[in-house]
Design a protein around this motif. Structure first.
Motif, PDB file in Angstrom:
ATOM      1  N   ILE A 181     -20.333 -25.526  23.393  1.00  0.00           N
ATOM      2  CA  ILE A 181     -18.966 -25.696  23.892  1.00  0.00           C
ATOM      3  C   ILE A 181     -18.551 -27.162  24.013  1.00  0.00           C
ATOM      4  CG2 ILE A 181     -18.983 -23.499  25.104  1.00  0.00           C
ATOM      5  CD1 ILE A 181     -19.397 -25.018  27.706  1.00  0.00           C
ATOM      6  N   GLY A 182     -19.511 -28.086  24.039  1.00  0.00           N
ATOM      7  CA  GLY A 182     -19.183 -29.499  24.101  1.00  0.00           C
ATOM      8  C   GLY A 182     -18.524 -30.018  22.831  1.00  0.00           C
ATOM      9  N   ARG A 183     -18.408 -29.161  21.803  1.00  0.00           N
ATOM     10  CA  ARG A 183     -17.762 -29.556  20.548  1.00  0.00           C
ATOM     11  C   ARG A 183     -16.289 -29.150  20.495  1.00  0.00           C
ATOM     12  NH1 ARG A 183     -22.097 -27.224  16.065  1.00  0.00           N
ATOM     13  NH2 ARG A 183     -23.986 -28.232  16.885  1.00  0.00           N
TER      14      ARG A 183
ATOM     15  N   GLU B  58     -10.979 -30.003  27.412  1.00  0.00           N
ATOM     16  CA  GLU B  58     -11.458 -30.478  26.115  1.00  0.00           C
ATOM     17  C   GLU B  58     -12.938 -30.842  26.178  1.00  0.00           C
ATOM     18  OE1 GLU B  58     -11.364 -31.551  22.095  1.00  0.00           O
ATOM     19  OE2 GLU B  58      -9.917 -30.436  23.316  1.00  0.00           O
ATOM     20  N   LYS B  59     -13.753 -30.194  25.351  1.00  0.00           N
ATOM     21  CA  LYS B  59     -15.185 -30.478  25.210  1.00  0.00           C
ATOM     22  C   LYS B  59     -15.864 -30.626  26.580  1.00  0.00           C
ATOM     23  CE  LYS B  59     -14.381 -32.736  20.770  1.00  0.00           C
ATOM     24  NZ  LYS B  59     -14.450 -33.968  19.963  1.00  0.00           N
ATOM     25  N   PRO B  60     -15.864 -29.574  27.374  1.00  0.00           N
ATOM     26  CA  PRO B  60     -16.420 -29.662  28.729  1.00  0.00           C
ATOM     27  C   PRO B  60     -17.944 -29.716  28.732  1.00  0.00           C
ATOM     28  CG  PRO B  60     -15.900 -27.398  28.224  1.00  0.00           C
ATOM     29  CD  PRO B  60     -15.397 -28.220  27.051  1.00  0.00           C
TER      30      PRO B  60
ATOM     31  N   LEU C 227     -21.483 -28.313  30.330  1.00  0.00           N
ATOM     32  CA  LEU C 227     -21.849 -26.956  30.718  1.00  0.00           C
ATOM     33  C   LEU C 227     -21.649 -26.739  32.217  1.00  0.00           C
ATOM     34  CD1 LEU C 227     -22.914 -24.183  30.058  1.00  0.00           C
ATOM     35  CD2 LEU C 227     -25.252 -25.094  30.161  1.00  0.00           C
ATOM     36  N   SER C 228     -21.953 -27.769  33.009  1.00  0.00           N
ATOM     37  CA  SER C 228     -21.800 -27.621  34.460  1.00  0.00           C
ATOM     38  C   SER C 228     -20.339 -27.400  34.841  1.00  0.00           C
ATOM     39  CB  SER C 228     -22.357 -28.854  35.181  1.00  0.00           C
ATOM     40  OG  SER C 228     -21.687 -30.031  34.751  1.00  0.00           O
ATOM     41  N   VAL C 229     -19.436 -28.124  34.176  1.00  0.00           N
ATOM     42  CA  VAL C 229     -18.000 -27.940  34.437  1.00  0.00           C
ATOM     43  C   VAL C 229     -17.556 -26.557  33.973  1.00  0.00           C
ATOM     44  CG1 VAL C 229     -15.681 -28.696  33.772  1.00  0.00           C
ATOM     45  CG2 VAL C 229     -17.412 -30.382  34.407  1.00  0.00           C
ATOM     46  N   ALA C 230     -18.029 -26.150  32.801  1.00  0.00           N
ATOM     47  CA  ALA C 230     -17.652 -24.845  32.266  1.00  0.00           C
ATOM     48  C   ALA C 230     -18.119 -23.718  33.176  1.00  0.00           C
ATOM     49  CB  ALA C 230     -18.235 -24.674  30.868  1.00  0.00           C
ATOM     50  N   GLU C 231     -19.328 -23.834  33.715  1.00  0.00           N
ATOM     51  CA  GLU C 231     -19.847 -22.800  34.606  1.00  0.00           C
ATOM     52  C   GLU C 231     -18.997 -22.651  35.860  1.00  0.00           C
ATOM     53  OE1 GLU C 231     -23.810 -24.160  35.193  1.00  0.00           O
ATOM     54  OE2 GLU C 231     -24.646 -22.955  33.551  1.00  0.00           O
ATOM     55  N   LEU C 232     -18.443 -23.768  36.320  1.00  0.00           N
ATOM     56  CA  LEU C 232     -17.644 -23.751  37.546  1.00  0.00           C
ATOM     57  C   LEU C 232     -16.203 -23.318  37.299  1.00  0.00           C
ATOM     58  CD1 LEU C 232     -18.828 -27.049  39.300  1.00  0.00           C
ATOM     59  CD2 LEU C 232     -19.241 -24.707  40.084  1.00  0.00           C
ATOM     60  N   GLU C 233     -15.641 -23.705  36.133  1.00  0.00           N
ATOM     61  CA  GLU C 233     -14.193 -23.580  35.973  1.00  0.00           C
ATOM     62  C   GLU C 233     -13.718 -22.732  34.798  1.00  0.00           C
ATOM     63  OE1 GLU C 233     -11.995 -27.247  36.495  1.00  0.00           O
ATOM     64  OE2 GLU C 233     -13.821 -28.287  37.110  1.00  0.00           O
ATOM     65  N   LEU C 234     -14.609 -22.369  33.876  1.00  0.00           N
ATOM     66  CA  LEU C 234     -14.116 -21.769  32.640  1.00  0.00           C
ATOM     67  C   LEU C 234     -14.744 -20.423  32.282  1.00  0.00           C
ATOM     68  CD1 LEU C 234     -14.004 -25.015  30.448  1.00  0.00           C
ATOM     69  CD2 LEU C 234     -12.062 -23.802  31.447  1.00  0.00           C
ATOM     70  N   GLN C 235     -15.421 -19.796  33.212  1.00  0.00           N
ATOM     71  CA  GLN C 235     -15.997 -18.496  32.909  1.00  0.00           C
ATOM     72  C   GLN C 235     -14.892 -17.447  32.827  1.00  0.00           C
ATOM     73  OE1 GLN C 235     -19.715 -17.208  34.421  1.00  0.00           O
ATOM     74  NE2 GLN C 235     -20.234 -19.185  35.335  1.00  0.00           N
TER      75      GLN C 235
ATOM     76  N   ARG D  75     -19.763 -11.963  27.204  1.00  0.00           N
ATOM     77  CA  ARG D  75     -21.213 -11.936  27.397  1.00  0.00           C
ATOM     78  C   ARG D  75     -21.663 -13.151  28.188  1.00  0.00           C
ATOM     79  NH1 ARG D  75     -23.610 -11.637  21.508  1.00  0.00           N
ATOM     80  NH2 ARG D  75     -21.649 -12.734  21.039  1.00  0.00           N
ATOM     81  N   VAL D  76     -22.722 -12.991  28.938  1.00  0.00           N
ATOM     82  CA  VAL D  76     -23.265 -14.095  29.734  1.00  0.00           C
ATOM     83  C   VAL D  76     -23.632 -15.252  28.805  1.00  0.00           C
ATOM     84  CG1 VAL D  76     -25.133 -14.832  31.256  1.00  0.00           C
ATOM     85  CG2 VAL D  76     -24.132 -12.558  31.526  1.00  0.00           C
ATOM     86  N   GLY D  77     -23.205 -16.470  29.181  1.00  0.00           N
ATOM     87  CA  GLY D  77     -23.519 -17.644  28.382  1.00  0.00           C
ATOM     88  C   GLY D  77     -22.521 -17.932  27.279  1.00  0.00           C
ATOM     89  N   TYR D  78     -21.425 -17.184  27.225  1.00  0.00           N
ATOM     90  CA  TYR D  78     -20.401 -17.397  26.207  1.00  0.00           C
ATOM     91  C   TYR D  78     -19.077 -17.805  26.859  1.00  0.00           C
ATOM     92  CZ  TYR D  78     -23.170 -15.678  22.302  1.00  0.00           C
ATOM     93  OH  TYR D  78     -24.130 -15.542  21.328  1.00  0.00           O
ATOM     94  N   TYR D  79     -18.321 -18.649  26.120  1.00  0.00           N
ATOM     95  CA  TYR D  79     -17.028 -19.134  26.585  1.00  0.00           C
ATOM     96  C   TYR D  79     -16.020 -19.046  25.445  1.00  0.00           C
ATOM     97  CZ  TYR D  79     -19.685 -21.034  30.503  1.00  0.00           C
ATOM     98  OH  TYR D  79     -20.508 -21.169  31.601  1.00  0.00           O
ATOM     99  N   LEU D  80     -14.741 -18.998  25.803  1.00  0.00           N
ATOM    100  CA  LEU D  80     -13.673 -18.956  24.808  1.00  0.00           C
ATOM    101  C   LEU D  80     -13.371 -20.367  24.328  1.00  0.00           C
ATOM    102  CD1 LEU D  80     -11.209 -16.385  26.436  1.00  0.00           C
ATOM    103  CD2 LEU D  80     -12.841 -15.979  24.568  1.00  0.00           C
ATOM    104  N   CYS D  81     -13.626 -20.637  23.058  1.00  0.00           N
ATOM    105  CA  CYS D  81     -13.385 -21.967  22.481  1.00  0.00           C
ATOM    106  C   CYS D  81     -12.342 -21.877  21.371  1.00  0.00           C
ATOM    107  CB  CYS D  81     -14.674 -22.549  21.910  1.00  0.00           C
ATOM    108  SG  CYS D  81     -15.888 -22.996  23.171  1.00  0.00           S
TER     109      CYS D  81
END
Length: 319
Positions: free
Chosen positions: A175-177, A200-202, A204-212, A217-223
């Motif tokens: 997701i950092g891409r 933009e390119k978060p 993982l720690s930020v994504a876990e807090l703000e973008l779930q 599925r666990v461990g996946y985000y909308l990019c």
């Protein structure tokens, strides 16, 4: 709402492809498309748009590149006509290039002031209409035989009369891409979300807090998929950044404001995108195009042969 126009951004110089991009625009790098024909990347992207109902295209490019694109395509068409007289595939390909030249204009971004600024350069071309936005260094391959990725996006935007961004569920270590977002699932519309927050390119720690996003599925985000349909509102928001004198006009803050201003959806597109600028990006894209198109068997055979050759070579080195 009718989406007639598309904008392709191709102004970046392609530092990650140095030194190749120093001698040829990266959007002119050749690929074998799903129809089995060799063509420049930018032509494959333009055909994605045309085959999805787009009537006119604007390519935003670097200073001096507009004329280079026109000369390159004119030369390519002329060579096809002269070198392959009375050959059906060459005639058809020349007609495609003629169609591209006649329906495409080039606008040069005079200064490298960011991706958002490149998009804003197409404001006059768009002329207050909704438009499809594509990246000049991404290739898109649909999982649906009868519907291109861009067609899927345009269909939803037209149906809902709003901006729509294509997304893919993406595993967390990638997701950092990408621009990453979250939102609420729209009832009775599988794979469609009302966008709430974009980063933009978060990390993982930020994504876990703000973008779930609930339901993934666990461990996946909308990019972001690198493909959008926007209403003209996006230009008004970009203009505010430009008016402030920013030297790096970003698209992501604009899209966050868009989400807070009007209806803005995300669609899980049935397909994949391939970033040509990354390491091995062009190779991965070419393999994917081959496996998805008429050259499937030939591509698969070549891959198996290469793997066999590699294993044989390694075995000899061990002996």
């Amino acid at each position: 709402m009718k989406v007639r126009k598309a904008v392709i951004t191709a102004a970046a110089r392609g530092e990650r492809l140095y030194p190749v991009a120093d001698t040829i625009q990266k959007a002119m790098l050749p690929v074998i498309d799903i129809d089995g024909l060799h063509k420049p990347v930018i032509q494959a992207i333009a055909e994605e748009a045309f085959l999805s109902g787009i009537e006119e295209i604007c390519v935003v490019c670097a200073p001096g590149d507009g004329e280079r694109y026109i000369n390159a395509f004119t030369s390519l068409r002329d060579n096809l006509v002269k070198s392959f007289k009375n050959v059906d595939w060459a005639r058809e390909e020349a007609e495609k290039i003629d169609n591209l030249i006649s329906r495409t204009q080039f606008i040069e971004q005079q200064e490298p002031l960011g991706y958002g600024h490149a998009v804003h350069c197409a404001k006059d071309f768009v002329n207050n209409e909704p438009f499809l936005l594509l990246l000049g260094d991404y290739l898109y391959i649909s999982n649906l035989t009868s519907k291109r990725c861009a067609s899927q996006l345009i269909e939803l935007a037209t149906q809902e009369n709003c901006s729509v961004s294509a997304v893919n569920p993406t595993i967390e270590h990638l997701i950092g891409r990408y621009g990453t977002l979250t939102g609420k699932h729209v009832p009775n519309m599988p794979g469609v979300y009302q966008i709430e927050k974009i980063i933009e390119k978060p990390s993982l720690s930020v994504a876990e807090l703000e973008l779930q996003t609930p339901g993934l599925r666990v461990g996946y985000y909308l990019c972001f998929f690198g493909m959008h349909v926007f209403t003209p509102t996006v230009f008004d928001i970009l203009q505010k950044q430009i008016a402030q004198g920013s030297t790096n006009v970003l698209l992501t803050p604009t899209l966050q404001e868009l989400a807070e201003t009007e209806k803005y959806l995300a669609l899980e597109v049935q397909g994949n995108r391939y970033d040509l600028s990354g390491r091995q990006g062009l190779l991965r894209a070419q393999m994917a195009l081959g496996l998805a198109g008429v050259a499937h068997d030939e591509t698969l055979t070549s891959m198996v042969e290469l793997l066999a050759e590699t294993n044989t070579r390694k075995a000899k080195l061990v002996q």
